[in-house]
Design an enzyme around this catalytic site. Structure first.
Site, short mmCIF file in Angstrom:
data_model
loop_
_atom_site.label_atom_id
_atom_site.label_comp_id
_atom_site.label_asym_id
_atom_site.label_seq_id
_atom_site.Cartn_x
_atom_site.Cartn_y
_atom_site.Cartn_z
CE LYS A 52 -3.75 2.13 2.71
NZ LYS A 52 -4.61 1.96 3.91
CB SER A 89 -8.56 1.11 5.80
OG SER A 89 -9.14 2.37 5.96
CB SER A 116 -7.64 4.11 3.12
OG SER A 116 -6.89 3.36 4.10
#
Length: 429
Positions: free
Chosen positions: A77, A170, A146
């Site tokens: 990420k 998330s 996210s």
């Protein structure tokens, strides 16, 4: 394309690499071919360097296995620092930003012989402003956030394993929306050095995977926690708490039916299943999570807000301003209440091996303008307990639903062992 190679689980790919039946280069090549075929539609990746990924794989193929995920590619990420790839946090403030070092979790993956395949898309600073990524099951629907790109990349067979973070919902929510396994460990199980904080007392590093076994391997490599013996029968049936939470009404009928249906399957498999009520007064935690997150986020992004306010989205800026306006006394009171409920939940969890509860209110919403609600994740994040979501069933539009398993603090190994048992017993639908 190397037929089916890109669909291998991380565990199976690692076993084949260890037996020299598959090379890391062949696996990485298959993943890159899948990305080339699908990335224009799914848009899961922030940065890829194909030659760098293949160079890592070739080097690992010349070495003896360094760990149980040797040669397996992992998506990172884009909220974690990487020394050989840009790290931009999906913010124009950081365009072209090149850290000098890896985040601790990235370094640990390299140490274990994993290939860093590339950086996956995050929402802006891992908050709620939507990113470009789409749900691979239906491109008009959100993948959640996210950790948008990590969820979509694993779900679309672009990479077998990917890192995410959870501050509200998330990991668990996008995993459920995209039909993958998601693992949010106990708070601070994985070292957070080199992570761009959204809220320092909430941010938790976790994983997207194709099975509980994959998630356990990833957690083992990243934290040193023991690996469950997946070949050995647990010897007993788990005690399961069906936890509807005070927000049960926020779950749509399909989700309510899925949770109760999964509980019924576990009961049929011999597990004692009973209703589990959260400690009285816990409804306040749903609001207190937002107070804590906004207060800490305002300070985590103080430099960006003071120096580049015009480059912060209209979605995030009001949350930062709300955090600045919150008195310290209100923040402290929310944290005191959370600590009290952690103790009270720990006392209650002695009655169960794990809880079963919604992963999200429903299937992925038909929009790219939001990432969906984290209502069924925020309290567990605030309380710091481990959570695993398993794909189970579909919603009214045919998109994936998830079932969330919640364990006791620091009971990550036990929860993943039970998740492995549960995914066999409840099946995919």
């Amino acid at each position: 394309m190397n037929s089916g190679t890109h669909k291998l689980s991380a565990a199976e790919a690692a076993r084949r690499i260890a037996r020299r039946e598959l090379s890391s280069e062949a696996l990485v090549s298959a993943c890159l071919e899948r990305i080339a075929a699908r990335e224009q539609e799914v848009q899961a990746w922030a940065f890829l360097d194909t030659e760098l990924a293949l160079k890592q794989a070739r080097a690992l193929d010349r070495e003896p296995p360094q760990g149980p995920l040797h040669g397996v590619p992992v998506g990172i990420k884009d909220i974690f620092d990487t020394a050989d790839l840009p790290t931009e946090y999906n913010s124009p403030i950081y365009r072209g930003h090149r850290p000098r070092t890896d985040a601790a979790c990235v370094a640990l993956l390299r140490r274990a012989g994993c290939v860093i395949l590339g950086k996956t898309v995050t929402t802006e600073f891992a908050h709620v402003h939507p990113a470009k990524t789409r749900n691979p099951h239906r491109l008009t629907h959100t993948p959640g956030g996210s950790s948008s790109g990590s969820a979509a990349g694993v779900a679309d067979f672009m990479v077998p394993l990917a890192l995410g973070t959870q501050t509200g919902g998330s990991i668990i929510r996008p995993a459920a929306f995209c039909g993958t396994v998601g693992c949010k460990p106990s708070f601070n199980t994985i070292n957070r050095a080199g992570l761009k904080f959204a809220a320092e007392s909430l941010d938790t590093i976790g994983l997207f995977a194709r099975s509980a076994e994959d998630a356990a391997l990833g957690l083992h490599v990243l934290s040193g926690r023991a690996l469950p013996d997946f070949k050995r029968s647990p010897g007993r049936k788990p005690r399961v708490g069906l936890c509807r939470t005070p927000r049960w009404r926020d779950a749509d009928p399909a989700t309510q039916a899925a949770i109760e249906g999964a509980a019924a399957r576990l009961a049929k498999a011999g597990a004692p299943v009973g209703d589990f009520e959260l400690p009285q007064g816990c409804a306040q935690l749903f609001d207190d999570h937002g107070k804590i997150m906004n207060y800490e986020s305002a300070r985590a992004l103080a430099w960006e807000y003071l120096n580049h306010p015009d480059q912060i989205s209209d979605t995030l800026r009001p949350r930062i301003e709300e955090g600045w306006q919150l008195p310290r006394e209100a923040y402290d009171a929310a944290r005191v209440l959370a600590r009290d409920f952690r103790r009270r939940l720990a006392d209650r969890m002695t009655e169960c091996d794990f809880l079963i509860t919604p992963s999200a209110p429903g299937e992925a919403p038909a929009t790219l303008e939001t990432t969906g609600s984290s209502v069924f994740n925020r309290v567990w994040t605030l309380l710091g307990v481990p959570c695993v979501t398993l794909p189970f069933g579909t919603g009214p539009s045919g998109l994936p639903l998830g079932v969330q398993l919640v364990g006791s603090f620091d009971g990550d190994v036990e929860l993943l062992a039970w998740a492995h048992w549960a995914e066999r017993e409840i099946g995919p639908s």
